[in-house]
Structures are given as C-alpha cells and as structure tokens.
Design an enzyme around this catalytic site. Structure first.
Site, mmCIF file in Angstrom:
data_model
loop_
_atom_site.group_PDB
_atom_site.id
_atom_site.type_symbol
_atom_site.label_atom_id
_atom_site.label_comp_id
_atom_site.label_asym_id
_atom_site.label_seq_id
_atom_site.Cartn_x
_atom_site.Cartn_y
_atom_site.Cartn_z
ATOM 1 N N THR A 96 0.851 -1.189 0.000
ATOM 2 C CA THR A 96 0.000 0.000 0.000
ATOM 3 C C THR A 96 0.885 1.237 0.000
ATOM 4 O O THR A 96 1.809 1.342 0.804
ATOM 5 C CB THR A 96 -0.923 0.009 1.237
ATOM 6 O OG1 THR A 96 -1.816 -1.099 1.161
ATOM 7 C CG2 THR A 96 -1.720 1.295 1.323
ATOM 8 N N VAL A 98 2.166 5.197 0.207
ATOM 9 C CA VAL A 98 2.021 6.459 0.934
ATOM 10 C C VAL A 98 1.753 7.572 -0.078
ATOM 11 O O VAL A 98 2.214 7.525 -1.221
ATOM 12 C CB VAL A 98 3.312 6.753 1.740
ATOM 13 C CG1 VAL A 98 3.306 8.170 2.296
ATOM 14 C CG2 VAL A 98 3.461 5.750 2.880
ATOM 15 N N ILE A 132 4.636 -1.153 3.123
ATOM 16 C CA ILE A 132 4.369 0.254 2.856
ATOM 17 C C ILE A 132 5.246 0.697 1.689
ATOM 18 O O ILE A 132 6.477 0.602 1.749
ATOM 19 C CB ILE A 132 4.652 1.119 4.102
ATOM 20 C CG1 ILE A 132 3.691 0.756 5.243
ATOM 21 C CG2 ILE A 132 4.550 2.598 3.756
ATOM 22 C CD1 ILE A 132 2.222 1.027 4.952
ATOM 23 N N LYS A 133 4.600 1.188 0.635
ATOM 24 C CA LYS A 133 5.335 1.626 -0.558
ATOM 25 C C LYS A 133 5.748 3.088 -0.416
ATOM 26 O O LYS A 133 4.928 3.955 -0.133
ATOM 27 C CB LYS A 133 4.475 1.457 -1.814
ATOM 28 C CG LYS A 133 4.275 0.023 -2.225
ATOM 29 C CD LYS A 133 3.434 -0.092 -3.482
ATOM 30 C CE LYS A 133 4.212 0.247 -4.730
ATOM 31 N NZ LYS A 133 3.409 0.025 -5.954
ATOM 32 N N VAL A 134 7.024 3.323 -0.650
ATOM 33 C CA VAL A 134 7.604 4.662 -0.511
ATOM 34 C C VAL A 134 8.476 4.936 -1.731
ATOM 35 O O VAL A 134 9.252 4.073 -2.154
ATOM 36 C CB VAL A 134 8.461 4.761 0.772
ATOM 37 C CG1 VAL A 134 9.097 6.132 0.901
ATOM 38 C CG2 VAL A 134 7.623 4.432 2.017
#
Length: 327
Positions: A96, A98, A132-134
């Site tokens: 998912t 950010v 968490i995709k950054v």
C-alpha cells in the site's frame, strides 16, 4: 498437458499481482499483491467496487479530525479497504502506497505509514501482511530506514537506477521495485529505436541490481515491476519476485513451454563488481547525472499524485451529492 509459462515461471520466481482489481487477482492466485494510486483509481471506477468506496467514505467521515483533512482521511481508508480485501485473497503481503505528496518529507512519510498500519490493524490485518510503498527519493529512503527499525516492512518503489536500489538496501528495505517498462519507454523515446529483449534496458537494469544485491549479500528482495510485455517477464525468470499485471499474467497462463532461469545467485556471487557509495551527497549526484532516473522518478511521483488527485475529486463529488441529498 503441457506446463503453462506462468507455472514454469513460478518454479523460479514468486509471482505477484500488480492490480487493485480484486476479481482479477482472485483468478490468478498470486503469492502477493501490489497496489498504487493509479491502480486504486482504475478499480474505483468499476461499478463492482462501489460498495468499497462507500465503506471508505463512511469510515473516513466517522473518524475525528479537522474538516479540511476529511478527503485525505477517506483516501487512507480507501487504500486500506482495498488492501484488506486483497489480504483475504493472497497468502502473502499486500503493498500500500504512501501519498506521493510526501515523497520529500521523511517524518510525514513515517507518520502516514504508521497511520496506515494502524488502520489495517483495526481491520484485523497484521502489520506483517503489509508492505508500505515509498518512493525512492533520498527522503523516502530515510523514512524507510526508520520504519524498518520499527518493524514496518517497506517496498521502495519508482526505482530507476542502481544508486536508488543500493541506498534502499543499505537502509534495510524489505523489498525494492525497479520499473522495467518505464526504463524501456525512456530509452525508446530518447533513441528513437526499438530494442530486442536481450538488449532491453529495463531488463538489463533489473539484472544489474539483482546481481549487485546477490554479490554483496543484501537481504533486500528485488521485485521487477512495470512490464510492457510477457517477454520482459520471462527474461527476468529467477528474480526474487516479479509483479505483473492481470493482462500479462493471462498471456503467460495461455502459453505453454519452458521458461529458462535467467538470474542466478551463484553466478552473481562470481561476478566482478565494485561497491557503490550511497551517502547523501553521492546519491544526489548520481541521480543528477542520470537523466533517466531524474526524469522518471519525478514523472512517477507526478503521475501517482495526479491519480490521487483524481480520487480526491471523485470523493469530493460523492460527498457533495450526499450533502445535497440530505439537504
């Protein structure tokens, strides 16, 4: 019956679905799933998922907070609503992303990531099921370093260069996503020529990153992303993971034949490679000197933000209609 190419790939590589379309993902039984604002926007436009949009609006509206932040709260719930449904389908992890606007703000990225993990927890989805995709900016990678130290696993996305990949690995990122197709797109536009699969710049970039990681013993997973053809997917057989769109997964499932392993840890160990310096100054300089990485990173952030803005407009319109109905 002959083995499909999709099954042949699965013998050497973990296959991940790159989509927010829950029904499409269910049909391919992937290990993991990745989403981004563009994929969520596409899924949100499908009538089948109107109920999930309504859920997110209800959850975000019920949450305490200033009125000016309502749409952003709803967006967080929307990402988590889709992600929670996907987590019911895949046995592994769901990525998912950010908010792209936070790509140059380390502390804001950390705070948003922790909020998303909290929203998942409230839905009964454990932190270990979420990545968490950054974006692979310097500030984003520093946020990843903090998040990983707090037990939140990260997927560093929009990777277009070895410098970004190595910086992410040294920060302890769980996984990186180098973008095969967008690298090819840049070279095709810049050179005006087409490339055979053996010369495909995107395939070569992921191969270089994979070889570097295995040679120096990094634990960070390499997951090739953004494919333009099934041939690109096949050319990276043996990569740790490959995240593939439903359309290309369908192509691979409809074709039979062997898919030879192209990437191999043992061969990578034997390669002659020099270490790359990735302190802040050298990182910024290497990105500055790499026109492809500079342009595609900036473009990727803009595109994700544009699709997030489209989602914001959709939510705002829905809220306005609800308000007029009540009035």
């Amino acid at each position: 019956m002959s083995e499909t190419k999709l099954d042949a790939l699965r013998r050497h590589t973990i296959i991940v679905a790159d989509s927010g379309d829950i029904d499409a993902i269910r049909s391919f039984a992937p290990q993991d799933c990745t989403t981004n604002p563009s994929l969520i926007l596409k899924a949100a436009k499908m009538p089948a998922y109107a109920g999930l949009i309504a859920q997110a609006i209800e959850a975000g509206s019920a949450e305490a907070g200033p009125s000016e932040g309502l749409i952003d709260r709803i967006l967080d719930h929307l990402a988590v609503t889709f992600g929670s449904e996907l987590a019911r389908i895949v046995p592994g992890v769901v990525s998912t992303e950010v908010d792209a606007r936070l790509s140059f703000d380390t502390q804001a990225t950390v705070a948003r990531a922790e909020r998303l993990i909290g929203l998942y927890a409230a839905r009964g989805v454990a932190a270990e099921r979420i990545l968490i995709k950054v974006a692979a900016t310097w500030e984003g990678i520093r946020a990843v370093e903090i998040l990983q130290s707090r037990g939140i696993a990260c997927n560093v996305t929009l990777v277009f260069s070895l410098a970004q990949a190595v910086a992410a690995a040294e920060a302890g990122a769980f996984l990186i996503s180098p973008f095969v197709g967008r690298i090819l797109d840049w070279h095709v536009k810049a050179s005006g020529k087409s490339f055979d699969i053996d010369e495909d710049p995107g395939v070569r970039s992921v191969t270089e990153i994979y070889t570097y990681f295995k040679h120096f013993g990094y634990k960070t997973i390499v997951m090739g992303a953004s494919f333009r053809s099934s041939a690109e997917v096949e050319a990276l057989c043996g990569c740790d993971r490959l995240t593939v769109s439903p359309a290309l997964l369908d192509q691979l499932r409809s074709q039979t034949g062997d898919v030879p392993k192209r990437l191999d840890p043992a061969a990578s160990k034997a390669a002659t490679i020099s270490r790359l310096a990735v302190d802040e100054a050298s990182f910024r300089w290497q990105i500055n000197e790499d026109a492809l990485a500079t342009e595609k990173l900036a473009e990727g952030i803009r595109l994700f933000n544009a699709d997030t803005d489209a989602l914001r407009r959709t939510i705002a319109e829905t809220l306005a209609k609800r308000a007029s109905t009540v009035a």
